[in-house]
Write a protein that holds these residues in place. Structure first.
Motif, PDB file in Angstrom:
ATOM      1  N   ALA A  74       1.020  -1.173  -0.111  1.00 54.83           N
ATOM      2  CA  ALA A  74      -0.140  -0.073  -0.020  1.00 54.83           C
ATOM      3  C   ALA A  74       0.763   1.320  -0.014  1.00 54.83           C
ATOM      4  CB  ALA A  74      -0.974  -0.080   1.099  1.00 54.83           C
ATOM      5  N   VAL A  75       1.893   1.271   0.876  1.00 53.90           N
ATOM      6  CA  VAL A  75       3.009   2.240   0.699  1.00 53.90           C
ATOM      7  C   VAL A  75       3.512   2.514  -0.623  1.00 53.90           C
ATOM      8  CG1 VAL A  75       4.871   3.458   2.038  1.00 53.90           C
ATOM      9  CG2 VAL A  75       3.353   2.179   3.412  1.00 53.90           C
ATOM     10  N   ALA A  76       4.068   1.455  -1.180  1.00 58.22           N
ATOM     11  CA  ALA A  76       4.725   1.633  -2.601  1.00 58.22           C
ATOM     12  C   ALA A  76       3.586   2.154  -3.466  1.00 58.22           C
ATOM     13  CB  ALA A  76       5.258   0.187  -2.813  1.00 58.22           C
ATOM     14  N   LEU A  77       2.461   1.525  -3.525  1.00 56.16           N
ATOM     15  CA  LEU A  77       1.515   1.822  -4.408  1.00 56.16           C
ATOM     16  C   LEU A  77       1.157   3.551  -4.185  1.00 56.16           C
ATOM     17  CD1 LEU A  77      -0.880  -1.135  -4.690  1.00 56.16           C
ATOM     18  CD2 LEU A  77       0.545  -0.080  -6.384  1.00 56.16           C
ATOM     19  N   GLY A  78       1.069   3.730  -2.820  1.00 54.61           N
ATOM     20  CA  GLY A  78       0.541   5.151  -2.564  1.00 54.61           C
ATOM     21  C   GLY A  78       1.524   5.982  -2.889  1.00 54.61           C
ATOM     22  N   TRP A  79       2.939   5.927  -2.668  1.00 53.92           N
ATOM     23  CA  TRP A  79       4.005   6.611  -3.182  1.00 53.92           C
ATOM     24  C   TRP A  79       3.998   7.046  -4.639  1.00 53.92           C
ATOM     25  CZ3 TRP A  79       7.909   5.934  -6.822  1.00 53.92           C
ATOM     26  CH2 TRP A  79       8.882   6.874  -6.961  1.00 53.92           C
ATOM     27  N   LEU A  80       3.551   6.027  -5.564  1.00 50.96           N
ATOM     28  CA  LEU A  80       3.397   6.099  -6.938  1.00 50.96           C
ATOM     29  C   LEU A  80       2.240   6.899  -7.371  1.00 50.96           C
ATOM     30  CD1 LEU A  80       4.936   4.907  -9.550  1.00 50.96           C
ATOM     31  CD2 LEU A  80       3.457   3.138  -9.642  1.00 50.96           C
ATOM     32  N   MET A  81       1.312   6.461  -6.618  1.00 48.32           N
ATOM     33  CA  MET A  81       0.015   7.416  -6.891  1.00 48.32           C
ATOM     34  C   MET A  81       0.322   8.938  -6.725  1.00 48.32           C
ATOM     35  SD  MET A  81      -2.641   4.818  -5.341  1.00 48.32           S
ATOM     36  CE  MET A  81      -4.018   5.931  -5.343  1.00 48.32           C
ATOM     37  N   GLN A  82       1.042   9.318  -5.483  1.00 45.13           N
ATOM     38  CA  GLN A  82       1.199  10.601  -5.451  1.00 45.13           C
ATOM     39  C   GLN A  82       2.375  11.191  -6.188  1.00 45.13           C
ATOM     40  OE1 GLN A  82       0.046   9.894  -0.836  1.00 45.13           O
ATOM     41  NE2 GLN A  82       1.309  11.760  -0.976  1.00 45.13           N
ATOM     42  N   ARG A  83       3.087  10.488  -7.096  1.00 44.37           N
ATOM     43  CA  ARG A  83       4.314  10.919  -7.712  1.00 44.37           C
ATOM     44  C   ARG A  83       3.743  12.002  -8.730  1.00 44.37           C
ATOM     45  NH1 ARG A  83       8.460  12.311  -6.571  1.00 44.37           N
ATOM     46  NH2 ARG A  83       9.857  11.701  -8.452  1.00 44.37           N
ATOM     47  N   PRO A  84       4.627  13.149  -9.028  1.00 44.90           N
ATOM     48  CA  PRO A  84       4.072  14.081 -10.163  1.00 44.90           C
ATOM     49  C   PRO A  84       3.804  13.342 -11.575  1.00 44.90           C
ATOM     50  CG  PRO A  84       5.709  15.018  -8.922  1.00 44.90           C
ATOM     51  CD  PRO A  84       5.601  13.682  -8.386  1.00 44.90           C
ATOM     52  N   GLY A  85       2.793  13.595 -12.442  1.00 46.80           N
ATOM     53  CA  GLY A  85       2.807  13.000 -13.789  1.00 46.80           C
ATOM     54  C   GLY A  85       2.159  11.623 -13.864  1.00 46.80           C
TER      55      GLY A  85
END
Length: 226
Positions: free
Chosen positions: A176-187
């Protein structure tokens, strides 16, 4: 998605692959159809003409590109504009905490400048970012061994440690953290993550509800520096 077998973006191959997909899925049309791999040889105009034919027949509605080089993607967009052919609307790069350099070096800026949606694949680095692979023996008998074992190094261990710390704080899974990081990345529009068990969907729900702080985002950036 046009995939599997040899890399082939010829008109004949794409038309047949699309028909085969429709039959397998038992549907009348495909909303978003990807050129999964560019063969690097077929003129991009020929590929786009195939998609024009499929769109005219009502069999696909939108197209995306995956695993393209910077130059071939730019050429495809230029030809689409010049020849009034279908244009790629989505780009699908490999992008996650363990595979950052390619997308961050050119992909993000390119997609923003050309108004392309971004749907990264291998969002969990072939399962490595779930935290279930900590030593070589954990990969034995696993289908993802050939993709994820390469991450079991010093950098990979730093990333897992960072995921462990943040997941414990928020009481969610490492995935969930890895996916959350990706979802919040610009672009990034939306990551692609596969599920082989219904329980895997729990991490997706956790990621949607998770809001990482700026400090946590930067902590993960530092841990995954390349």
């Amino acid at each position: 998605m046009q995939q599997g077998g040899p890399k082939n973006t010829s008109k004949d191959y794409i038309l047949k692959a699309a028909e085969d997909s429709l039959k397998r899925l038992q549907i009348d049309y495909i909303d978003l159809y990807f050129t999964h791999f560019d063969d690097g040889e077929t003129p991009v105009e020929e590929t786009l003409e195939a998609y024009q034919e499929l769109m005219n027949a009502g069999k696909i509605r939108h197209i995306g590109a995956s695993n393209f080089s910077h130059l071939r993607l730019q050429e495809s967009l230029d030809v689409a504009k010049e020849k009034n052919l279908p244009q790629y609307e989505v780009y699908q790069p490999e992008y996650n905490l363990m595979a950052r350099e390619n997308f961050e070096s050119w992909g993000r800026r390119f997609c923003r400048e050309n108004n392309l949606g971004v749907t990264p694949y291998f969002a969990l680095a072939s399962g490595f970012l779930t935290g279930k692979y900590r030593k070589k023996s954990d990969f034995e008998g696993k289908d993802r061994k050939m993709f994820a074992e390469k991450y079991l190094n010093e950098r990979g261990r730093k990333v897992l440690a960072a995921l462990d710390k943040i997941s414990k704080k928020h009481e969610v899974s490492q995935a969930a953290v890895a996916l959350g990081w990706l979802m919040q990345r610009p672009g990034v529009t939306a990551p692609i993550a596969s599920a082989t068990k219904s329980s895997h969907l729990d991490a997706f729900q956790e990621a949607i509800e998770l809001q990482l702080t700026g400090e946590e985002m930067n902590y993960l950036l530092r841990a995954s520096e390349y």
